[in-house]
Design an enzyme around this catalytic site. Structure first.
Site, short mmCIF file in Angstrom:
data_model
loop_
_atom_site.label_atom_id
_atom_site.label_comp_id
_atom_site.label_asym_id
_atom_site.label_seq_id
_atom_site.Cartn_x
_atom_site.Cartn_y
_atom_site.Cartn_z
CB SER A 1 10.03 17.98 9.22
OG SER A 1 8.72 17.44 9.00
CD GLU B 1 12.71 8.50 10.41
OE1 GLU B 1 13.14 9.28 9.56
OE2 GLU B 1 11.91 7.58 10.15
CE LYS C 1 8.97 8.88 4.37
NZ LYS C 1 8.16 9.57 5.36
N GLY D 1 6.94 14.13 7.99
CA GLY D 1 6.08 14.63 6.92
C GLY D 1 5.13 15.73 7.36
CG ASN E 1 12.39 6.69 3.58
OD1 ASN E 1 12.13 5.95 2.63
ND2 ASN E 1 11.69 6.67 4.71
CG HIS F 1 9.87 4.53 8.07
ND1 HIS F 1 8.60 5.05 8.15
CD2 HIS F 1 10.70 5.57 7.86
CE1 HIS F 1 8.68 6.36 7.97
NE2 HIS F 1 9.94 6.71 7.79
CD GLU G 1 6.02 6.82 6.33
OE1 GLU G 1 6.56 6.26 5.36
OE2 GLU G 1 6.17 8.04 6.59
P1 PGA Z 1 10.19 13.49 6.28
O1 PGA Z 1 10.29 11.89 6.44
O2 PGA Z 1 11.60 13.99 6.11
O3 PGA Z 1 9.35 13.70 5.06
O4 PGA Z 1 9.56 13.99 7.54
C1 PGA Z 1 11.31 11.30 7.20
C2 PGA Z 1 11.14 9.80 7.23
O5 PGA Z 1 10.00 9.32 7.34
O6 PGA Z 1 12.12 9.04 7.12
#
Ligand code: PGA
Length: 253
Positions: free
Chosen positions: A215, A169, A11, A175, A9, A97, A99
């Site tokens: 992560s 998630e 982003k 993140g 991903n 997601h 976000e």
């Molecule tokens: P990350 O993001 O691996 O940077 O924690 C995962 C995601 O949001 O899909």
């Protein structure tokens, strides 16, 4: 064996040129995937055609959109419809997601509409669920994520649900560098599978890939993916570094 998936991903990161180079570096590693293994790249909209053509010759590598609109078409300036995605040969789309739930006020109901449209257009939704830290601290994460599945997915008939990928998630792990422990991941993945089994039966529940996200790194992927109910990962930060994502693909069962 159930599908095992390493999904990147990106982003809102990377220029087009950087993205193309990253993809080249990963594909040049020549990792040959087994029939049950897949690698999916969820890239920004302007990079989809490039990504789609880069992976076209590769076995089980795919391009995915990071989002789509919940209406079929019309006066929604700046939005992208599932029909548009289908017309450029994109077969996967990340839906819900955390976000987007947070910054774009996407509700379980809106996400149900997106899931429906994807399925109508032969696009596999990668449906994201996961609890915020406050819910984890209160110990009510199971109810929280079960409700996300119920409100966005459980209206589907069994033969449609079969076409879904789920990504669990936990928001507190995205993140932040704080990964769920393998025990935490396995526990909630097993729980999610049991929720699907209660509604649709164990056979169907056993076919649905449930990815872990939050992560995932080159140094923890093997351990996480080894959990019996973890079928790969949805990876943000570590998917932006070729050597890291290569290691993550190689960590698939
Ligand atoms: P990350 O993001 O691996 O940077 O924690 C995962 C995601 O949001 O899909």
């Amino acid at each position: 064996m159930r599908k095992q998936i390493a999904a990147a991903n990106w982003k809102m990161n990377l220029t087009y040129q950087d993205g193309e180079k990253l993809l080249d570096d990963i594909l040049d590693a020549g990792i040959s995937l087994a029939p049950h293994q897949h690698s999916i790249f969820a890239v920004p909209f302007p990079y989809l055609i490039m990504t789609r053509s880069e992976v076209a010759e590769e076995f089980n590598y795919h391009a995915a959109a990071q989002n789509c609109h919940h209406k079929t078409s019309g006066a929604y300036t700046g939005e992208v419809s599932v029909e548009m995605l289908q017309s450029i040969g994109v077969n996967y789309c990340v839906i819900g997601h955390s976000e987007r739930r947070e910054y774009n006020a996407e509700t379980n109901e809106i996400l149900a509409a997106k899931v429906n449209l994807c399925l109508q257009h032969d696009i596999t939704p990668i449906f994201c669920c996961g609890e915020p830290l406050s819910v984890r601290e209160a110990g009510t994460q199971n109810e929280f994520v079960a409700n996300q599945l119920k409100e966005s997915l459980f209206h589907l008939p069994a033969n449609s649900l079969k076409g879904i990928i789920i990504a669990y998630e936990p928001i507190w792990a995205i993140g932040t560098g704080k990964t769920a422990t393998t025990a935490q991941a396995q526990e909630i993945h097993q729980f999610l599978r049991s929720v699907i089994a209660d509604q649709y039966g164990a056979t169907l529940a056993n076919e649905i890939p449930i990815l872990y996200g939050g992560s995932v790194k080159a140094n923890n992927a093997v351990e996480l993916f080894a959990c019996p109910d973890v079928d790969g990962g949805l990876v943000g930060g570590a998917s932006l570094v070729a050597s890291d994502f290569i290691a993550i693909i190689k960590a698939l069962k």
